[in-house]
Motif scaffolding. Structure first.
Motif, PDB file in Angstrom:
ATOM      1  N   VAL A  19      -6.921   2.780   2.370  1.00 58.60           N
ATOM      2  CA  VAL A  19      -6.774   4.146   1.873  1.00 58.60           C
ATOM      3  C   VAL A  19      -5.446   4.285   1.140  1.00 58.60           C
ATOM      4  N   PHE A  20      -5.544   4.807  -0.082  1.00 57.50           N
ATOM      5  CA  PHE A  20      -4.365   5.000  -0.934  1.00 57.50           C
ATOM      6  C   PHE A  20      -4.498   6.361  -1.593  1.00 57.50           C
ATOM      7  N   HIS A  21      -3.500   7.226  -1.382  1.00 62.00           N
ATOM      8  CA  HIS A  21      -3.518   8.588  -1.937  1.00 62.00           C
ATOM      9  C   HIS A  21      -4.811   9.327  -1.593  1.00 62.00           C
ATOM     10  N   GLY A  22      -5.270   9.148  -0.353  1.00 68.04           N
ATOM     11  CA  GLY A  22      -6.410   9.907   0.140  1.00 68.04           C
ATOM     12  C   GLY A  22      -7.771   9.371  -0.225  1.00 68.04           C
ATOM     13  N   LYS A  23      -7.813   8.259  -0.970  1.00 66.19           N
ATOM     14  CA  LYS A  23      -9.099   7.678  -1.360  1.00 66.19           C
ATOM     15  C   LYS A  23      -9.242   6.282  -0.758  1.00 66.19           C
ATOM     16  N   ALA A  24     -10.482   5.927  -0.393  1.00 62.86           N
ATOM     17  CA  ALA A  24     -10.742   4.630   0.230  1.00 62.86           C
ATOM     18  C   ALA A  24     -11.266   3.649  -0.817  1.00 62.86           C
ATOM     19  N   TYR A  25     -10.686   2.453  -0.819  1.00 61.49           N
ATOM     20  CA  TYR A  25     -11.090   1.395  -1.742  1.00 61.49           C
ATOM     21  C   TYR A  25     -11.546   0.177  -0.952  1.00 61.49           C
ATOM     22  N   ARG A  26     -12.550  -0.504  -1.456  1.00 65.14           N
ATOM     23  CA  ARG A  26     -12.994  -1.761  -0.855  1.00 65.14           C
ATOM     24  C   ARG A  26     -11.935  -2.824  -1.126  1.00 65.14           C
ATOM     25  N   VAL A  27     -11.403  -3.433  -0.065  1.00 63.93           N
ATOM     26  CA  VAL A  27     -10.279  -4.344  -0.232  1.00 63.93           C
ATOM     27  C   VAL A  27     -10.640  -5.537  -1.107  1.00 63.93           C
ATOM     28  N   ILE A  35      -4.534   2.925  -8.335  1.00 62.29           N
ATOM     29  CA  ILE A  35      -4.182   1.848  -7.404  1.00 62.29           C
ATOM     30  C   ILE A  35      -3.933   0.543  -8.156  1.00 62.29           C
ATOM     31  N   ALA A  36      -4.595   0.330  -9.292  1.00 60.30           N
ATOM     32  CA  ALA A  36      -4.378  -0.905 -10.055  1.00 60.30           C
ATOM     33  C   ALA A  36      -2.929  -0.985 -10.544  1.00 60.30           C
ATOM     34  N   SER A  37      -2.407   0.132 -11.031  1.00 64.68           N
ATOM     35  CA  SER A  37      -1.025   0.147 -11.503  1.00 64.68           C
ATOM     36  C   SER A  37      -0.050  -0.075 -10.356  1.00 64.68           C
ATOM     37  N   HIS A  38      -0.333   0.562  -9.231  1.00 63.85           N
ATOM     38  CA  HIS A  38       0.535   0.410  -8.064  1.00 63.85           C
ATOM     39  C   HIS A  38       0.559  -1.040  -7.595  1.00 63.85           C
ATOM     40  N   LEU A  39      -0.611  -1.666  -7.511  1.00 64.31           N
ATOM     41  CA  LEU A  39      -0.682  -3.052  -7.041  1.00 64.31           C
ATOM     42  C   LEU A  39      -0.023  -4.008  -8.035  1.00 64.31           C
ATOM     43  N   ALA A  40      -0.100  -3.700  -9.326  1.00 66.08           N
ATOM     44  CA  ALA A  40       0.536  -4.569 -10.328  1.00 66.08           C
ATOM     45  C   ALA A  40       2.050  -4.582 -10.129  1.00 66.08           C
ATOM     46  N   ILE A  41       2.632  -3.423  -9.847  1.00 66.63           N
ATOM     47  CA  ILE A  41       4.071  -3.355  -9.596  1.00 66.63           C
ATOM     48  C   ILE A  41       4.425  -4.122  -8.323  1.00 66.63           C
ATOM     49  N   ALA A  42       3.618  -3.918  -7.270  1.00 69.34           N
ATOM     50  CA  ALA A  42       3.874  -4.618  -6.014  1.00 69.34           C
ATOM     51  C   ALA A  42       3.762  -6.126  -6.200  1.00 69.34           C
ATOM     52  N   LEU A  99       0.813  -1.213   0.000  1.00 61.51           N
ATOM     53  CA  LEU A  99       0.000   0.000   0.000  1.00 61.51           C
ATOM     54  C   LEU A  99       0.847   1.264   0.000  1.00 61.51           C
ATOM     55  N   GLY A 100       2.127   1.130  -0.314  1.00 64.12           N
ATOM     56  CA  GLY A 100       3.008   2.285  -0.419  1.00 64.12           C
ATOM     57  C   GLY A 100       3.702   2.617   0.882  1.00 64.12           C
ATOM     58  N   THR A 101       4.883   3.241   0.777  1.00 62.46           N
ATOM     59  CA  THR A 101       5.707   3.651   1.925  1.00 62.46           C
ATOM     60  C   THR A 101       5.872   2.512   2.931  1.00 62.46           C
TER      61      THR A 101
END
Length: 220
Positions: free
Chosen positions: A121-129, A189-196, A103-105
């Motif tokens: 919460v990612f970049h100030g927005k809440a997503y359903r896990v 968040i999709a791009s971030h999770l793909a890298i992770a 989830l970053g940092t």
């Protein structure tokens, strides 16, 4: 103590038992928290042994109670928020494991076990896990036997620090101040999770000793 009142209701101000192991504040169960996937009652919460940041350091979610002060990390919301109540949720069904660092940092610092409708919460927005699960960075699994989830209710709709990650706190009533925006899965968040996920796959392949994996061969 009122006879027949579940012990988990005793930590809720003006709480009433529903007969299903939940507590309400004069509302039908989860009415204040909105709906989950496909219009069903939302199922939010974290594992009881999850560590939550308070003003006095990390505390297990199961050990939190009304009056304790948590650190809110949402712009426009007061940074110190008192716990209004705790929902203890005996749960059977799918849960989602958020792997360390996705989830970053470097958050979360350790695995997080969350109910399907819990907001991350990612970049100030809440997503359903449950919408973010990809099988690698965020993995679906069955809840272990006797699994109990904890939902923390604050006066404001804000993110709190949980094992280094930012999770959405629960709303005690519909009129609670709203500092967070719930959004569907998006490119950010999709791009971030793909890298992770790619990094985790490489690490797991290396740990299993698979030198034949072309991604693990040295360049040149």
């Amino acid at each position: 103590m009122s006879k027949g009142v579940p012990t988990q209701c005793l930590s809720m101000p003006r709480a009433a038992p529903t007969g299903r192991g939940f507590c309400t504040l004069g509302l039908s169960v989860y009415e204040a928290m909105g709906k989950g996937a496909k219009g069903k009652a939302a199922m939010k919460g974290m594992a009881a042994d999850t560590r939550v940041m308070t003003t006095r350091g990390d505390r297990l979610a199961a050990k939190l109670g009304p009056g304790m002060v948590l650190l809110a990390v949402t712009p426009g919301v007061a940074p110190f928020q008192r716990v209004l109540g705790i929902r203890q949720i005996p749960y059977r069904g799918p849960i989602f494991r958020v792997m360390p660092g996705v989830l970053g940092t470097m958050a979360p610092k350790e695995d997080l076990l969350l109910l399907p409708d819990q907001g991350v919460v990612f970049h100030g927005k809440a997503y359903r896990v449950g919408d973010l699960a990809d099988g690698i960075a965020i993995r679906a699994e069955e809840a272990p036997t006797n699994f109990t989830a904890i939902e923390i209710l604050l006066e404001a709709h804000a993110a709190i620090l949980v094992q280094g990650a930012r999770l959405e706190a629960g709303l005690p009533h519909p009129a609670a101040s709203d500092g967070l925006k719930r959004v569907p899965l998006d490119d950010a968040i999709a791009s971030h999770l793909a890298i992770a996920a790619a990094e985790i796959a490489l690490e797991e392949a290396a740990a299993k000793g698979r030198p034949d994996d072309p991604l693990l061969k040295p360049i040149g």
